[in-house]
Write an enzyme that holds these catalytic residues in place. Structure first.
Site, PDB file in Angstrom:
ATOM      1  N   ALA A  90     -22.173  -1.889 -26.876  1.00  0.00           N
ATOM      2  CA  ALA A  90     -21.314  -3.166 -26.462  1.00  0.00           C
ATOM      3  C   ALA A  90     -21.567  -4.699 -26.978  1.00  0.00           C
ATOM      4  O   ALA A  90     -22.391  -4.112 -26.914  1.00  0.00           O
ATOM      5  CB  ALA A  90     -20.850  -3.055 -25.218  1.00  0.00           C
TER       6      ALA A  90
ATOM      7  N   GLY B 261     -23.431   1.220 -25.859  1.00  0.00           N
ATOM      8  CA  GLY B 261     -21.889   2.400 -26.230  1.00  0.00           C
ATOM      9  C   GLY B 261     -21.663   2.694 -27.180  1.00  0.00           C
ATOM     10  O   GLY B 261     -20.886   3.614 -27.484  1.00  0.00           O
TER      11      GLY B 261
ATOM     12  N   GLU C 112     -22.541   6.356 -26.858  1.00  0.00           N
ATOM     13  CA  GLU C 112     -21.831   7.199 -25.919  1.00  0.00           C
ATOM     14  C   GLU C 112     -20.239   6.840 -26.537  1.00  0.00           C
ATOM     15  O   GLU C 112     -19.918   8.129 -26.141  1.00  0.00           O
ATOM     16  CB  GLU C 112     -21.772   5.872 -24.356  1.00  0.00           C
ATOM     17  CG  GLU C 112     -22.452   5.115 -23.796  1.00  0.00           C
ATOM     18  CD  GLU C 112     -22.697   4.217 -22.845  1.00  0.00           C
ATOM     19  OE1 GLU C 112     -22.184   3.395 -23.466  1.00  0.00           O
ATOM     20  OE2 GLU C 112     -23.247   4.570 -20.982  1.00  0.00           O
TER      21      GLU C 112
ATOM     22  N   GLU D  43     -30.427   0.179 -24.059  1.00  0.00           N
ATOM     23  CA  GLU D  43     -29.977  -1.370 -23.014  1.00  0.00           C
ATOM     24  C   GLU D  43     -31.035  -1.588 -22.223  1.00  0.00           C
ATOM     25  O   GLU D  43     -30.910  -2.266 -21.223  1.00  0.00           O
ATOM     26  CB  GLU D  43     -29.011  -0.400 -21.849  1.00  0.00           C
ATOM     27  CG  GLU D  43     -27.426  -0.059 -22.126  1.00  0.00           C
ATOM     28  CD  GLU D  43     -26.982   1.399 -22.817  1.00  0.00           C
ATOM     29  OE1 GLU D  43     -28.584   1.997 -23.474  1.00  0.00           O
ATOM     30  OE2 GLU D  43     -26.279   1.940 -23.253  1.00  0.00           O
TER      31      GLU D  43
HETATM   32  N1  DAK Z   1     -23.792  -7.529 -29.294  1.00  0.00           N
HETATM   33  C1  DAK Z   1     -23.193  -8.494 -29.773  1.00  0.00           C
HETATM   34  N2  DAK Z   1     -23.635  -8.999 -31.056  1.00  0.00           N
HETATM   35  C2  DAK Z   1     -24.625  -7.515 -31.789  1.00  0.00           C
HETATM   36  C3  DAK Z   1     -24.837  -6.478 -30.797  1.00  0.00           C
HETATM   37  C4  DAK Z   1     -24.305  -6.203 -29.894  1.00  0.00           C
HETATM   38  N3  DAK Z   1     -24.078  -4.871 -28.819  1.00  0.00           N
HETATM   39  N4  DAK Z   1     -25.826  -5.570 -31.938  1.00  0.00           N
HETATM   40  C5  DAK Z   1     -25.643  -6.458 -33.391  1.00  0.00           C
HETATM   41  N5  DAK Z   1     -25.771  -7.754 -33.241  1.00  0.00           N
HETATM   42  C6  DAK Z   1     -24.728  -8.937 -34.276  1.00  0.00           C
HETATM   43  C7  DAK Z   1     -26.119  -9.989 -33.874  1.00  0.00           C
HETATM   44  O1  DAK Z   1     -26.516 -10.756 -32.726  1.00  0.00           O
HETATM   45  C8  DAK Z   1     -26.567 -10.515 -34.826  1.00  0.00           C
HETATM   46  O2  DAK Z   1     -24.576 -11.930 -35.293  1.00  0.00           O
HETATM   47  P1  DAK Z   1     -25.550 -12.907 -35.971  1.00  0.00           P
HETATM   48  O3  DAK Z   1     -27.001 -13.470 -35.576  1.00  0.00           O
HETATM   49  O4  DAK Z   1     -25.402 -12.513 -37.348  1.00  0.00           O
HETATM   50  O5  DAK Z   1     -24.205 -13.745 -35.563  1.00  0.00           O
HETATM   51  C9  DAK Z   1     -25.358  -9.393 -35.994  1.00  0.00           C
HETATM   52  O6  DAK Z   1     -25.001  -8.640 -34.956  1.00  0.00           O
HETATM   53  C10 DAK Z   1     -26.932  -8.764 -36.804  1.00  0.00           C
HETATM   54  O7  DAK Z   1     -27.798  -8.041 -35.711  1.00  0.00           O
HETATM   55  P2  DAK Z   1     -29.295  -8.315 -36.259  1.00  0.00           P
HETATM   56  O8  DAK Z   1     -29.520  -9.591 -37.068  1.00  0.00           O
HETATM   57  O9  DAK Z   1     -29.809  -8.124 -34.632  1.00  0.00           O
HETATM   58  O10 DAK Z   1     -29.522  -7.106 -37.013  1.00  0.00           O
HETATM   59  P3  DAK Z   1     -30.934  -6.565 -37.361  1.00  0.00           P
HETATM   60  O11 DAK Z   1     -31.008  -5.584 -38.268  1.00  0.00           O
HETATM   61  O12 DAK Z   1     -32.232  -7.250 -36.875  1.00  0.00           O
HETATM   62  O13 DAK Z   1     -31.288  -5.448 -36.018  1.00  0.00           O
HETATM   63  C11 DAK Z   1     -29.773  -4.159 -33.928  1.00  0.00           C
HETATM   64  C12 DAK Z   1     -30.512  -4.360 -35.204  1.00  0.00           C
HETATM   65  C13 DAK Z   1     -29.205  -2.776 -33.922  1.00  0.00           C
HETATM   66  C14 DAK Z   1     -31.901  -3.019 -34.118  1.00  0.00           C
HETATM   67  C15 DAK Z   1     -29.955  -5.061 -33.102  1.00  0.00           C
HETATM   68  O14 DAK Z   1     -29.254  -6.099 -33.917  1.00  0.00           O
HETATM   69  C16 DAK Z   1     -29.744  -5.025 -32.077  1.00  0.00           C
HETATM   70  O15 DAK Z   1     -30.833  -4.660 -30.912  1.00  0.00           O
HETATM   71  N6  DAK Z   1     -29.014  -4.885 -31.616  1.00  0.00           N
HETATM   72  C17 DAK Z   1     -28.125  -4.785 -30.060  1.00  0.00           C
HETATM   73  C18 DAK Z   1     -28.552  -3.017 -29.514  1.00  0.00           C
HETATM   74  C19 DAK Z   1     -27.816  -3.285 -27.962  1.00  0.00           C
HETATM   75  O16 DAK Z   1     -28.863  -3.295 -26.994  1.00  0.00           O
HETATM   76  N7  DAK Z   1     -27.559  -1.937 -27.362  1.00  0.00           N
HETATM   77  C20 DAK Z   1     -27.408  -1.625 -26.375  1.00  0.00           C
HETATM   78  C21 DAK Z   1     -26.149  -2.818 -25.696  1.00  0.00           C
HETATM   79  S1  DAK Z   1     -25.807  -3.109 -24.289  1.00  0.00           S
HETATM   80  C22 DAK Z   1     -19.566  -0.800 -19.716  1.00  0.00           C
HETATM   81  C23 DAK Z   1     -20.309   0.227 -20.093  1.00  0.00           C
HETATM   82  C24 DAK Z   1     -20.995   0.378 -20.810  1.00  0.00           C
HETATM   83  C25 DAK Z   1     -21.770  -0.730 -21.198  1.00  0.00           C
HETATM   84  C26 DAK Z   1     -21.013  -2.113 -21.315  1.00  0.00           C
HETATM   85  C27 DAK Z   1     -20.063  -1.717 -20.446  1.00  0.00           C
HETATM   86  N8  DAK Z   1     -19.066  -1.125 -18.380  1.00  0.00           N
HETATM   87  C28 DAK Z   1     -19.137  -0.297 -16.823  1.00  0.00           C
HETATM   88  C29 DAK Z   1     -17.764  -1.610 -18.120  1.00  0.00           C
HETATM   89  C30 DAK Z   1     -22.356  -0.423 -22.104  1.00  0.00           C
HETATM   90  C31 DAK Z   1     -23.105  -2.134 -23.075  1.00  0.00           C
HETATM   91  C32 DAK Z   1     -24.013  -1.810 -24.185  1.00  0.00           C
HETATM   92  O17 DAK Z   1     -24.025  -1.021 -24.684  1.00  0.00           O
END
Ligand code: DAK
Length: 257
Positions: free
Chosen positions: A65, A108, A111, A131
């Site tokens: 997400a 997400g 998921e 997360e």
């Molecule tokens: N959200 C927003 N931007 C993201 C992102 C994300 N999840 N993942 C990557 N990006 C963006 C980065 O910020 C970066 O943007 P700029 O800085 O260039 O503007 C661009 O994508 C490229 O990412 P990186 O520079 O970080 O690329 P790397 O190859 O170095 O790293 C990575 C790739 C996938 C390892 C890293 O980006 C990363 O760790 N990303 C986050 C992964 C993560 O934590 N995912 C879980 C998110 S929380 C809900 C229920 C569920 C949810 C929400 C609500 N409700 C019940 C309402 C779910 C929550 C989640 O999924």
């Protein structure tokens, strides 16, 4: 309907929806999710479509997400967020729903893939629920679906320690259906979906419903549910056609009726 954050097309009876936020690794923001669900619901009632396919790009199916969109949210904001409703609507899609993954399949994104009926994964796919690194836990079904798929021991590592699964591991644990080369993963997934799309449409939907009942009911209730669906299929023209085609050694022509 024209969309800004996804691409859509129909090929060989397959309704294809592609996340299109490559610079953000296809992070699922509210706006894109709204478009995705809208497109899937439209394909679900389109007679030209027999199977639905959701994909991202080679680098990422979806990295979760959109963290930037929820960073300052309060519990009440999250409660009011339509995001979770999108997952409920995803569950109500009655046609087979397949995810074609590559690269990051995280949070997400993982998921979403697990909420689909089947997953065709490129060799580079990496599945995870990271997360915990953000101080939260999965909130769109991740703790439940990953545990059904891989069992409690590994699910705990994935949820509590952010452990990723390679495509090979995901196949080993039955999280995905097959691994395909990165270069051709989308074509392979379309072929896979096209085969299903060419089958008897009502029976395909009933089959999906019956298998999914396993996760919702007791064995006793599931068996009764299956039997009702089985009997109901004897009211379709496709059942008569399928059996007549077998007996007369010819190809069946499905009507979806
Ligand atoms: N959200 C927003 N931007 C993201 C992102 C994300 N999840 N993942 C990557 N990006 C963006 C980065 O910020 C970066 O943007 P700029 O800085 O260039 O503007 C661009 O994508 C490229 O990412 P990186 O520079 O970080 O690329 P790397 O190859 O170095 O790293 C990575 C790739 C996938 C390892 C890293 O980006 C990363 O760790 N990303 C986050 C992964 C993560 O934590 N995912 C879980 C998110 S929380 C809900 C229920 C569920 C949810 C929400 C609500 N409700 C019940 C309402 C779910 C929550 C989640 O999924």
């Amino acid at each position: 309907m024209s969309y800004e954050l996804i691409r859509t097309r129909v090929e060989s009876g397959v309704g294809i929806v592609q996340f299109n936020r490559p610079k953000a690794l296809n992070a699922l923001n509210r706006e894109m999710m709204a478009e995705v669900i809208d497109a899937l619901e439209q394909y679900d009632v389109d007679d030209a479509v027999g199977c639905l396919l959701v994909t991202g790009d080679q680098r990422a199916f979806a990295a979760g997400a959109d963290i930037k969109q929820m960073a300052n949210a309060t519990p009440v904001d999250m409660l009011a967020n339509p995001f979770i409703d999108y997952w409920d609507r995803l569950r109500r899609i009655s046609k087979p729903l397949v995810a074609a993954t590559s690269g990051f399949v995280l949070g997400g994104g993982c998921e979403f893939a697990m909420a689909c009926d089947m997953i065709i994964a490129s060799e580079s796919s990496r599945f995870g629920q990271p997360e915990i690194n953000l101080g939260i836990i999965p909130g769109a079904g991740g703790t439940q679906r990953i545990t059904y798929a891989v069992g409690k021991a590994l699910a705990m590592e994935i949820v509590l320690n952010g452990r990723f699964l390679s495509a090979e591991e995901a196949l080993h644990y039955g999280l995905i259906n097959r691994i395909v080369p990165v270069e051709t993963y989308l074509d392979e997934a379309i072929k896979f979906c096209a085969e299903i799309a060419a089958r008897a449409p009502v029976a395909v939907r009933m089959g999906k419903e019956a298998v999914n009942a396993v996760f919702e009911t007791s064995l006793q209730a599931g068996l009764a549910h299956e039997r009702r669906l089985f009997y109901m299929l004897f009211s379709t023209e496709d059942q008569k056609e399928g059996m007549d085609a077998f007996i007369n050694k010819r190809q069946a022509r499905w009507q979806g009726k």
